[in-house]
Design a protein around this motif. Structure first.
Motif, short mmCIF file in Angstrom:
data_model
loop_
_atom_site.label_atom_id
_atom_site.label_comp_id
_atom_site.label_asym_id
_atom_site.label_seq_id
_atom_site.Cartn_x
_atom_site.Cartn_y
_atom_site.Cartn_z
N ARG A 709 0.83 -1.46 0.20
CA ARG A 709 -0.58 0.39 -0.39
C ARG A 709 0.52 1.17 -0.52
NH1 ARG A 709 -3.25 -2.53 5.12
NH2 ARG A 709 -0.92 -3.32 4.78
N ASP A 710 0.74 2.22 1.36
CA ASP A 710 1.26 3.34 1.41
C ASP A 710 2.33 3.24 1.91
OD1 ASP A 710 -0.13 3.75 2.68
OD2 ASP A 710 -0.70 6.15 2.95
N THR A 711 2.76 2.04 1.78
CA THR A 711 4.51 2.00 2.98
C THR A 711 5.03 2.68 2.47
OG1 THR A 711 3.35 0.32 4.37
CG2 THR A 711 5.51 0.47 4.20
N THR A 712 6.23 3.02 2.72
CA THR A 712 7.73 4.31 2.21
C THR A 712 8.96 3.65 3.40
OG1 THR A 712 7.33 6.38 3.55
CG2 THR A 712 5.94 6.20 0.99
N LEU A 713 9.90 4.17 2.49
CA LEU A 713 11.73 3.79 3.26
C LEU A 713 11.57 5.09 3.13
CD1 LEU A 713 13.06 1.69 4.51
CD2 LEU A 713 14.33 1.68 2.50
N LEU A 714 12.29 5.71 4.09
CA LEU A 714 13.31 6.73 4.13
C LEU A 714 14.87 6.50 3.37
CD1 LEU A 714 13.61 9.33 3.78
CD2 LEU A 714 14.41 10.10 6.10
N LEU A 715 15.19 6.82 2.24
CA LEU A 715 16.53 6.44 1.96
C LEU A 715 17.56 7.28 2.86
CD1 LEU A 715 16.12 5.02 -1.72
CD2 LEU A 715 16.60 3.51 0.24
N PRO A 716 18.89 7.06 2.77
CA PRO A 716 19.58 8.36 3.51
C PRO A 716 19.49 9.24 1.82
CG PRO A 716 20.28 6.10 3.97
CD PRO A 716 19.09 5.45 3.11
#
Length: 752
Positions: A709-716
């Motif tokens: 769904r709208d799960t995100t990962l904050l990349l460096p």
């Protein structure tokens, strides 16, 4: 696709050998010699490994398929090609930029056939406790009435024949030396005059008076704590290290030694600081490797447990356990493990227990037994200030405070008693857990692995991150593994079986005369799938499982009628992964591969496991290696992976090559946290500021809940490009359904 190309380096380019970038384990045996290994060197260099890891190479029992039954420490095994062959292999490795790690066996030697092959033991049998070799072995002469028990006869009424002319006793093809001056005595007097007593093999359980390896009477313990014995048994290995043939050592079964730390300090002094040394040490989940040991770390079973645990769903695991206990009329895991410990201690290790009880005295004997059964880790060590408090409490409840305190005092203050208690404890844990309880407890076979915790196998993302952070801080050069020559199922078999924890309803409730073994058969068949010769391989593994469990049959008392029915549990056709679960199996396999190769430590690739590798317990997992040379060449030429085997090979080669060429990327450890409704299904971290790893866990449950769904990962900060196919870049907050659109597991390198 096109993988990052391998770089074959010259001698001047070989990095400092103290810490390998990665190792590749090769199982040597007469059918796969040093010459065969040398032929594989160009391929392994191309794959990206930095060091070959060779199984034991010293002289062993003729025909041995593993080499742990050493007969002569001074010679490299002739059946493998001898020392000339080993040095030629090392030279070929050096030419291709590879170092060599050697597996060594300090704990025991073989009681071989012919016995003359073990000259030190032969001399002890001939000369008794006065032999200069008597100090080599842990022999309790008093317990044997002045004789060493040799449990080699096939029956209670069988006997040896005297050959006075040759000065030996004979039993079939076996020979035993006669004590000097006894050859012409009457037979009864002659036998009584020997420094040994040849006996029925069943007497080993209660009458054996030499320390052995676990319960294997054909392997006699060696006293490497003696400086002279250490020097004699390590001279050849140390020569190979000094000559630059060997750059690292794996220490087999370090817990079998009287004083592991003392041994390791002596070894470190002998090999210097430029030799990478790891120990085969099984750590319980709450246990940590003693910080004072002068080693790089363990061989990696602690890492295996953490990686496996990420892909075990705790809810489904509990459901499987409940179903298993009901359908197989089985006890809980805790009760299963406890019962196995008491059984092994009082039956299989009865001789070892009797030695300790005799030394402790009758008043303390019950406490000795209770402390051994309840000890929660493999063993205590010399220098420990106390024993485990939980073990002391539980033992006190059954044996009384004064008796437990008396044993505690003996263990901590009597060096000889403490060493034998610790060695027996280690043997008990290994035999009762790994080789008995693990075969009786079958709700989820992927959890019954060396170093695992079958009663609570699941590992949370937070626990995994904490483990990796500790590993990077304390033991950054420790080994990590997923498959070895000792794993009961290869990583890829476990990856398939672990899917059942997400879909316990897919595990049919077996019936029949032995539902417990039927659970083992069903999951093993699912894990092995359509592997070549699946039928005979599965049947052999099930027979071993039944005998190790010791409930309906055993190695020493086989039930032929029961064993004849085991073949009926083997499906005629390979068991295919249900389509609804195939994607989850792929996600497990690739996710485990990524985490293993990206996490802190020195990853080991077991022979053939760089591609999909399905193997069951030994000897199945020691079958000749199949190196995927053509598949790697195709990927290097730009071919796209067509199946999960090729996907795994591409990911493995890309990360191994990156580890070797850019080791600075594999430093540090920082967890990355996903945000959104499916965040718990993501495990992600960065190593240096330039490398990130992102894997999907419990993907079947993820799909059932609606996906990312709208799960995100904050990349460096920066632009991140995926390996092994850098066709696009990502930056900042990134939707996981976009990032992991084509693969459930991805390594990323910062490109700007």
């Amino acid at each position: 696709m096109s993988l990052p190309q391998p770089c074959i380096r010259s001698e001047s380019d070989v990095p400092n050998p103290v810490t390998p970038a990665s190792t590749y384990r090769i199982q040597l045996h007469p059918g796969f010699s040093f010459d065969a290994a040398r032929e594989a060197v160009p391929y392994l260099a191309s794959l990206g490994v930095s060091h070959l890891h060779l199984s034991p190479v010293l002289e062993a029992v003729p025909g041995s398929t593993h080499g742990y039954d050493v007969t002569d420490h001074a010679r490299v095994r002739a059946e493998l090609g001898g020392e000339e062959g080993l040095r030629a292999l090392a030279e070929a490795a050096r030419t291709h930029g590879l170092g060599v790690v050697l597996d060594i066996v300090p704990n025991h030697m073989a009681v071989p056939d012919p016995l003359r092959l073990n000259r030190p033991l032969w001399e002890v049998l001939r000369e008794g406790p006065h032999s200069p070799y008597a100090r080599w072995f842990d022999i309790d002469w008093e317990a044997g009435g002045g004789q060493l028990l040799l449990p080699v006869l096939g029956g209670p009424d069988e006997a040896c024949a005297v050959d006075a002319q040759e000065g030996v006793l004979r039993y079939g093809e076996k020979e035993f030396p006669l004590r000097v001056g006894t050859a012409h005595l009457p037979e009864a007097e002659l036998l009584a005059a020997q420094w040994y007593r040849v006996a029925w093999w069943r007497e080993a359980r209660t009458g054996l008076n030499y320390r052995r390896f676990f319960t294997i009477s054909d392997l006699i313990g060696v006293r490497v704590e003696d400086p002279g014995v250490f020097a004699a048994t390590h001279a050849k290995v140390l020569e190979l290290v000094r000559d630059g043939v060997v750059h690292g050592l794996r220490i087999d079964h370090v817990d079998g030694l009287a004083d592991p730390e003392g041994y390791l300090r002596r070894l470190r002094t002998a090999v210097g600081d430029d030799c990478w040394v790891v120990v085969e040490k099984i750590l319980a989940r709450q246990e940590r490797l003693p910080a004072r040991w002068p080693v790089a770390g363990t061989t990696g079973y602690d890492a295996l447990h953490r990686v496996d645990g990420l892909f075990a769903d705790p809810t489904g695991t509990a459901e499987l356990a409940s179903s298993f206990q009901e359908s197989a009329d089985a006890d809980s895991w805790e009760d299963t493990a406890s019962a196995a410990a008491r059984e092994v201690l009082t039956v299989d290790l009865a001789a070892e227990l009797a030695t300790l009880e005799r030394r402790a005295g009758p008043d303390l004997a019950p406490a000795v037994r209770e402390l051994l059964v309840t000890y929660p880790v493999y063993r205590p060590y010399p220098g420990d200030t106390d024993l485990d408090p939980d073990a002391l409490t539980r033992a006190t409840a059954r044996a009384g405070k004064s008796a437990v305190e008396g044993v505690r005092d003996l263990v901590l203050r009597d060096r000889a008693f403490g060493a034998r208690f610790a060695q027996t404890s280690a043997a008990l844990r290994a035999k009762s857990l790994e080789d008995r309880a693990f075969y009786r407890w079958a709700p989820l076979l992927s959890a019954t692995e060396v170093g695992g915790e079958p009663g609570a196998p699941a590992v949370s993302v937070a626990e995994f991150h904490a483990y990796c952070a500790d590993l990077e801080r304390d033991w950054p050069a420790s080994g990590t593994v997923l498959s070895t020559h000792d794993t009961k199922r290869s990583a890829d078999v476990r990856a398939r079986i672990a899917v059942l924890s997400q879909a316990p309803e897919a595990m049919a409730r077996p019936a029949g005369p032995d539902p417990r073994l039927a659970w083992v058969a069903g999951q093993s068949a699912l894990g092995l799938g359509g592997a070549p010769e699946h039928g005979p391989r599965l049947e052999a593994a099930l027979l071993k499982a039944a005998r190790e469990a010791g409930l309906r049959t055993s190695w020493t008392d086989p039930d032929e009628e029961y064993e004849a029915g085991i073949a009926d549990l083997v499906p005629a056709d390979p068991v295919r992964m249900p389509p609804a679960l195939a994607g989850a199996a792929r996600a497990n396999l690739l996710g485990m591969t990524l985490l293993h190769l990206a996490m802190p430590g020195v990853p080991e690739i077991y022979q053939g496991s760089e591609t999909e590798y399905r193997a069951l317990v030994d000897p199945d997992n020691r079958r000749p290696a199949a190196f995927p040379r053509a598949a790697l060449a195709a990927l290097d030429s730009g071919a796209a992976p067509r199946d999960v085997a090729a996907e795994k090979l591409a990911l493995t080669a890309a990360l191994l090559r990156l580890r070797r060429e850019r080791p600075e990327l594999f430093t540090g450890y920082t967890p990355l946290t996903a945000r959104g409704p499916a965040a718990e299904h993501c495990v992600a971290f960065t190593r240096s500021p330039g490398l990130a790893a992102v894997a999907t866990r419990l993907s079947h449950r993820l799909a059932g809940a609606g996906g990312w769904r709208d799960t995100t990962l904050l990349l460096p900060p920066g632009h991140w490009s995926p390996l092994p196919n850098p066709t696009r870049t990502f930056e900042g907050p990134t939707r996981l359904d976009t990032l992991l659109n084509a693969t459930p597991a991805m390594a990323l390198v910062r490109v700007g």
